[in-house]
Design an enzyme around this catalytic site. Structure first.
Site, mmCIF file in Angstrom:
data_model
loop_
_atom_site.group_PDB
_atom_site.id
_atom_site.type_symbol
_atom_site.label_atom_id
_atom_site.label_comp_id
_atom_site.label_asym_id
_atom_site.label_seq_id
_atom_site.Cartn_x
_atom_site.Cartn_y
_atom_site.Cartn_z
ATOM 1 N N GLU A 8 19.904 -14.775 -27.481
ATOM 2 C CA GLU A 8 18.753 -14.231 -27.090
ATOM 3 C C GLU A 8 17.506 -14.564 -27.348
ATOM 4 O O GLU A 8 16.560 -14.866 -26.840
ATOM 5 C CB GLU A 8 18.760 -12.732 -26.364
ATOM 6 C CG GLU A 8 19.897 -12.077 -25.428
ATOM 7 C CD GLU A 8 20.686 -11.061 -26.471
ATOM 8 O OE1 GLU A 8 21.004 -11.820 -27.957
ATOM 9 O OE2 GLU A 8 21.483 -10.539 -26.153
ATOM 10 N N ASP A 95 24.034 -9.765 -26.605
ATOM 11 C CA ASP A 95 24.195 -8.377 -26.989
ATOM 12 C C ASP A 95 25.519 -7.924 -26.097
ATOM 13 O O ASP A 95 25.444 -8.304 -25.290
ATOM 14 C CB ASP A 95 22.334 -7.589 -26.246
ATOM 15 C CG ASP A 95 21.367 -7.477 -27.533
ATOM 16 O OD1 ASP A 95 21.840 -9.161 -28.623
ATOM 17 O OD2 ASP A 95 20.429 -8.015 -26.907
ATOM 18 N N ASP A 97 25.645 -5.245 -24.261
ATOM 19 C CA ASP A 97 25.826 -4.118 -23.127
ATOM 20 C C ASP A 97 25.497 -4.772 -22.186
ATOM 21 O O ASP A 97 26.021 -6.192 -22.181
ATOM 22 C CB ASP A 97 24.912 -3.662 -24.045
ATOM 23 C CG ASP A 97 23.673 -4.865 -23.912
ATOM 24 O OD1 ASP A 97 23.587 -5.045 -23.496
ATOM 25 O OD2 ASP A 97 22.067 -4.195 -24.201
ATOM 26 N N GLU A 99 23.002 -5.917 -19.798
ATOM 27 C CA GLU A 99 22.047 -6.788 -19.799
ATOM 28 C C GLU A 99 23.371 -8.041 -20.738
ATOM 29 O O GLU A 99 22.318 -9.392 -20.360
ATOM 30 C CB GLU A 99 20.917 -6.534 -20.621
ATOM 31 C CG GLU A 99 19.905 -7.289 -19.567
ATOM 32 C CD GLU A 99 19.262 -6.319 -18.720
ATOM 33 O OE1 GLU A 99 18.779 -6.986 -18.239
ATOM 34 O OE2 GLU A 99 20.181 -5.807 -18.080
ATOM 35 N N TYR A 322 23.113 -2.101 -32.987
ATOM 36 C CA TYR A 322 22.397 -2.206 -31.828
ATOM 37 C C TYR A 322 21.867 -1.148 -31.438
ATOM 38 O O TYR A 322 22.274 0.221 -31.934
ATOM 39 C CB TYR A 322 23.191 -2.481 -30.698
ATOM 40 C CG TYR A 322 22.892 -3.395 -29.151
ATOM 41 C CD1 TYR A 322 21.777 -4.698 -29.580
ATOM 42 C CD2 TYR A 322 23.200 -2.558 -29.089
ATOM 43 C CE1 TYR A 322 21.371 -4.547 -28.910
ATOM 44 C CE2 TYR A 322 22.890 -3.112 -27.296
ATOM 45 C CZ TYR A 322 21.801 -4.314 -27.108
ATOM 46 O OH TYR A 322 21.402 -4.815 -26.096
ATOM 47 N N ARG A 324 20.147 -0.329 -28.611
ATOM 48 C CA ARG A 324 20.554 0.812 -26.976
ATOM 49 C C ARG A 324 21.932 0.713 -27.213
ATOM 50 O O ARG A 324 23.208 0.617 -26.521
ATOM 51 C CB ARG A 324 20.453 -0.379 -25.760
ATOM 52 C CG ARG A 324 19.129 -1.213 -26.114
ATOM 53 C CD ARG A 324 18.909 -1.744 -24.876
ATOM 54 N NE ARG A 324 17.364 -2.563 -24.753
ATOM 55 C CZ ARG A 324 17.199 -3.394 -25.524
ATOM 56 N NH1 ARG A 324 18.338 -4.024 -26.132
ATOM 57 N NH2 ARG A 324 15.472 -3.579 -25.157
ATOM 58 N N HIS A 369 29.394 1.514 -28.772
ATOM 59 C CA HIS A 369 29.756 2.779 -28.938
ATOM 60 C C HIS A 369 30.203 3.511 -30.812
ATOM 61 O O HIS A 369 30.573 3.825 -30.740
ATOM 62 C CB HIS A 369 31.843 2.094 -29.339
ATOM 63 C CG HIS A 369 32.204 1.663 -28.304
ATOM 64 N ND1 HIS A 369 32.026 1.561 -27.018
ATOM 65 C CD2 HIS A 369 32.389 0.202 -27.782
ATOM 66 C CE1 HIS A 369 32.491 1.378 -26.303
ATOM 67 N NE2 HIS A 369 33.231 -0.112 -26.169
#
Length: 847
Positions: A8, A95, A97, A99, A322, A324, A369
């Protein structure tokens, strides 16, 4: 074989490149490459006539979204397509997740690759993690894509359906949102509680004692009188200011407290009870998104957005996992690295005897996780990381919190001593509390809410002399202390994040943008760390409460989140979910259509403020901000409310005064004796001000000067108005270069200026009275640096210790420096007015 890897961000590109073998080309999509149309010009011509085109969602056909590539991303898409032509395989490394999964899917939809495609996911950017992900690629998880897409559609439907209604009924430019509206409701509801709050005053006694035969002094507070508990803040009703159960407590007023002090000065004092307890404390779990935002706000004053921005950079540079996540779990690798760090930094004694892990997942579970922690199998020490400023602070915070999870428990000893003073049939029980750290354990690395663990350890301890039941104590000093009950505290970013998480509203990864949005849209302003709702927030919340209660109901919003999580696991049909929310008899669209005609714009703009004494005065919001109106002698009189006035600042007296000024706007308070021009006292959006002359074609901008801070319109006469209009006023020529020195008021308050050099005028001086000598003295003072501490005032040497005492200002506010000790100034004290006598008392109080 040539592989194209797409991530990204450019920063992530640089980091991941270091770990991939030859033959891998890495580039970035710069976030999402397509989205729903943000404006009418982005809607393709063939859809413009569709009834749903302004939404960008075909609500008549399974809520099919209309995705477009915005003009800002067209060059990115062109570049990626060109790179794809030379590649043998495409690897999507966004990423892990919802998003990130959606970005990968959009890339597939836009690039339409004809070569093999792999999805590569990792939670930390280390060589080990990247290479492991490269060997274990997977397909795109469409459940996660549907969850992200459904959330995006849901937020668009809520915002684009209700926001136009707010524009029509209250003011243009307003917005409503599924999580945003609930957040604003929290702020408004708390402010209403504060406005309804009735304060109460109560008194207690503070004694300074020493054990007979010893010199060490300690403090004790009165808790019981003749075995009846003394009233404290919790005993008062917030809405009436009266005691909830007056018969169950003793309430002291000033006279009773003063009489009790006199009576007890001749009392006999002895210990009647000693209670010693030991307590073990465990460290807090490692950070998740929301707790990192809260702690960074408490410790550093970072906004939620700042925290996430800095954390994103640390992740992309390979320093942390990560950011988030809603999982507090640590991997085996992380636990091993943390335990190694504890041993190296503090020794075996500080290592917890067994592995400590945390497996809690919040209600709004994230896909990552693992908790936020330093990356890799060996944590880089903060002072070896080469980081600076905010990146260093946040990494240091994460490093300390993570290794603290594997450290030994802290062991504390608490001592509560009850001392009874007896005289003339009165038994007064005082309590003294002591706290001793028997073993610091994880405190050595991390104390919540403290920047300096070593300093925190010192501040946490409170020593008492060894005492047993029956020991005699002697009184050194006894005073009564006045207390006032406090209204519920306003939300800070940290406490708002905590409340949203507790109620299951939104997702931790969205809190930063939500809090920024409610400020950008004018629903709240930030003052210090607190968030204060505006008049607009009150109007919007009232309208939504009355006509669309679900949109400000945290339980309803939380249930929507549960269903979104079910979409992510494949257990909820996204189309059925959207139909239930938007379509049908009870859907949002029908509610808006039904309610629109019922909402009177004039009533919607009126604020229902829970304040007494506003009968006959209406407060409303308009195109140009808040205003008050009332009927006088058959005519309606209105006045703008100053921009710096908050809803809780309103009182009938203030409004009547502003209305009076508005009524008399055409009547001058006098004439300028030099020019003969009329002098007016007026009120506008920026508060009351004085003006010389009338507005005419020839004089479109007559001179205006706002009243100084603390000035009330009722105190302004002609002489004061003329003094204000003289600003900036010349004080005379500087003795060094004969250039004029002036005093005036600017954006940051009163100042003196000479040859382009400005100096703030302290509160102890007045811009209207300051003379040349004092101005030169201020101009000669050293400029305050942007970092560190600065001296405000040198009080001289302490009369007892002979150590220098200075009033300073630092990052966390004003304090006094006594030798090597720093003591914060009590709230409400003005640094410039602080005296040596007050400093001596404060030093004595703090020991």
């Amino acid at each position: 074989m040539k592989s194209l890897v797409i991530v990204e961000s450019p920063t992530k590109t640089k980091t991941i490149k270091k770990y991939l073998p030859k033959g891998y080309v890495v580039d970035s999509s710069m976030g999402h490459i397509r989205d729903l149309p943000s404006s009418a010009k982005e809607i393709p011509a063939k859809y413009k006539k569709e009834s749903w085109s302004n939404l960008g969602i075909n609500v008549d056909d399974r809520f099919d979204p209309l995705y477009v590539v915005p003009s800002s991303k067209k060059k990115v898409v062109t570049k990626l397509k060109k790179l794809l032509k030379d590649a043998d395989e495409l690897i999507l490394a966004t990423d892990e997740d919802r998003e990130g999964e959606a970005i990968s899917w959009h890339l597939m939809e836009v690039l339409k690759p004809k070569i093999p495609v792999k999805r590569m996911a990792f939670r930390e950017i280390t060589k080990e993690a990247v290479l492991n992900a490269l060997e274990n690629t997977r397909d795109i998880d469409m459940n996660l894509v549907h969850a992200q897409e459904t959330r995006r559609i849901l937020d668009r439907l809520a915002g684009y359906t209700v926001s136009p209604l707010l524009w029509k009924k209250i003011s243009p430019g307003l917005s409503a949102g599924r999580v945003q509206s609930v957040s604003v409701e929290f702020l408004v509801e708390r402010e209403r509680e504060r406005m309804k709050f009735k304060s109460a005053t109560y008194y207690d006694l503070k004694a300074q004692l020493h054990k007979e035969g010893e010199n060490d002094k300690f403090d004790a507070d009165l808790t019981h009188l003749n075995e009846k508990r003394l009233a404290s803040g919790k005993d008062f009703d917030e809405n009436t200011g009266k005691l909830k159960k007056p018969d169950s407590v003793v309430l002291l007023d000033e006279d009773k407290a003063s009489a009790l002090v006199d009576d007890l000065k001749s009392a006999s004092w002895s210990v009647i009870n000693v209670d010693v307890k030991t307590q073990k404390r465990n460290p807090a779990p490692p950070f998740i998104t929301s707790t990192l935002q809260q702690e960074a706000n408490r410790k550093f004053g970072f906004s939620a957005r700042d925290t996430m921005s800095v954390a994103q950079k640390l992740y992309e540079k390979g320093f942390i996992t990560y950011m988030r996540t809603d999982s507090t779990r640590l991997s085996g690798q992380a636990i091993g690295a943390a335990r190694d760090a504890v041993t190296e930094e503090y020794g075996e004694d500080y290592l917890f005897e067994r592995v400590r892990n945390y497996n809690k997942k919040g209600k709004s579970a994230q896909e990552a996780h693992e908790a936020i922690r330093p990356s890799g199998s060996r944590f880089v020490k903060p002072d070896k990381a080469g980081l600076r400023d905010r990146e260093f602070k946040l990494y240091d915070l994460i490093w300390k919190r993570t290794i603290a999870t594997q450290m030994a428990e802290a062991e504390l000893e608490f001592t509560n001593v009850t001392i009874r003073a007896t005289n003339n049939g009165t038994d007064a029980d005082f309590r003294a509390g002591g706290k001793k750290i028997l073993f610091p354990g994880y405190f050595r690395a991390y104390v919540e809410g403290s920047d300096d663990p070593e300093a925190a350890l010192e501040n946490q301890e409170k020593f008492l002399p060894a005492m047993t039941e029956g020991d005699a104590t002697a009184l050194d000093d006894l005073n009564f202390v006045s207390h006032e009950t406090k209204p519920p505290a306003r939300f800070t970013e940290a406490t708002l994040v905590k409340e949203l998480e507790k109620r299951g509203v939104g997702r931790p990864s969205t809190y930063a943008s939500i809090i920024s949005t409610i400020q950008d849209r004018g629903y709240a302003k930030s003052e210090g760390k607190t968030l204060i709702p505006t008049f607009t927030a009150f109007a919007v919340s009232s309208l939504l409460e009355k006509h669309f209660p679900d949109l400000v109901d945290s339980d309803f919003t939380s249930e929507l989140e549960d269903k979104l999580d079910a979409v992510a696991t494949g257990n909820q049909d996204p189309v059925k979910y959207l139909e239930d929310f938007y379509s049908g008899e009870n859907g949002l669209k029908a509610k808006v259509d039904t309610q629109e005609d019922k909402i009177d714009p004039q009533e919607a703009k009126l604020l229902d403020l829970p304040l007494e004494g506003l009968e006959g005065i209406k407060v409303a919001v308009g195109r140009f901000g808040p205003y008050a109106r009332m009927e006088k002698n058959g005519e309606e009189v209105t006045t703008s409310l100053p921009n710096d006035m908050d809803p809780s600042d309103i009182s009938s007296e203030k409004l009547e005064e502003l209305i009076k000024i508005s009524e008399e706007q055409d009547k001058p308070i006098g004439e300028d004796p030099e020019t003969g021009e009329p002098i007016f006292l007026l009120s506008g959006r920026y508060g009351p001000y004085v003006q010389r002359g009338e507005v005419t074609e020839e004089n479109k901008k007559p001179k205006r000067v706002s009243l100084l801070k603390g000035m009330e319109p009722k105190d302004v006469d002609l002489d004061l108005a003329l003094q204000l209009l003289e600003l900036p006023r010349p004080l005379g020529k500087h003795p060094e270069d004969d250039k004029v020195v002036k005093a005036g008021v600017g954006r940051y308050g009163p100042f003196v200026v000479h040859d382009g050099k400005f100096k703030s005028i302290p509160k102890s001086d007045s811009v209207l009275d300051i003379e040349l000598d004092r101005a030169v003295e201020l101009l000669n003072q050293k400029s305050k640096s942007r970092r560190g501490s600065n001296e405000i005032k040198d009080l001289g040497k302490h009369p007892e210790t002979d150590k220098q005492v200075r009033v300073m200002t630092g990052r966390y506010g004003p304090y006094i420096k006594h030798g090597k000790k720093n003591i914060s100034l009590p709230k409400g004290e003005t640094p410039e007015d602080f005296t040596m006598d007050k400093a001596v008392d404060l030093i004595k109080e703090k020991g």
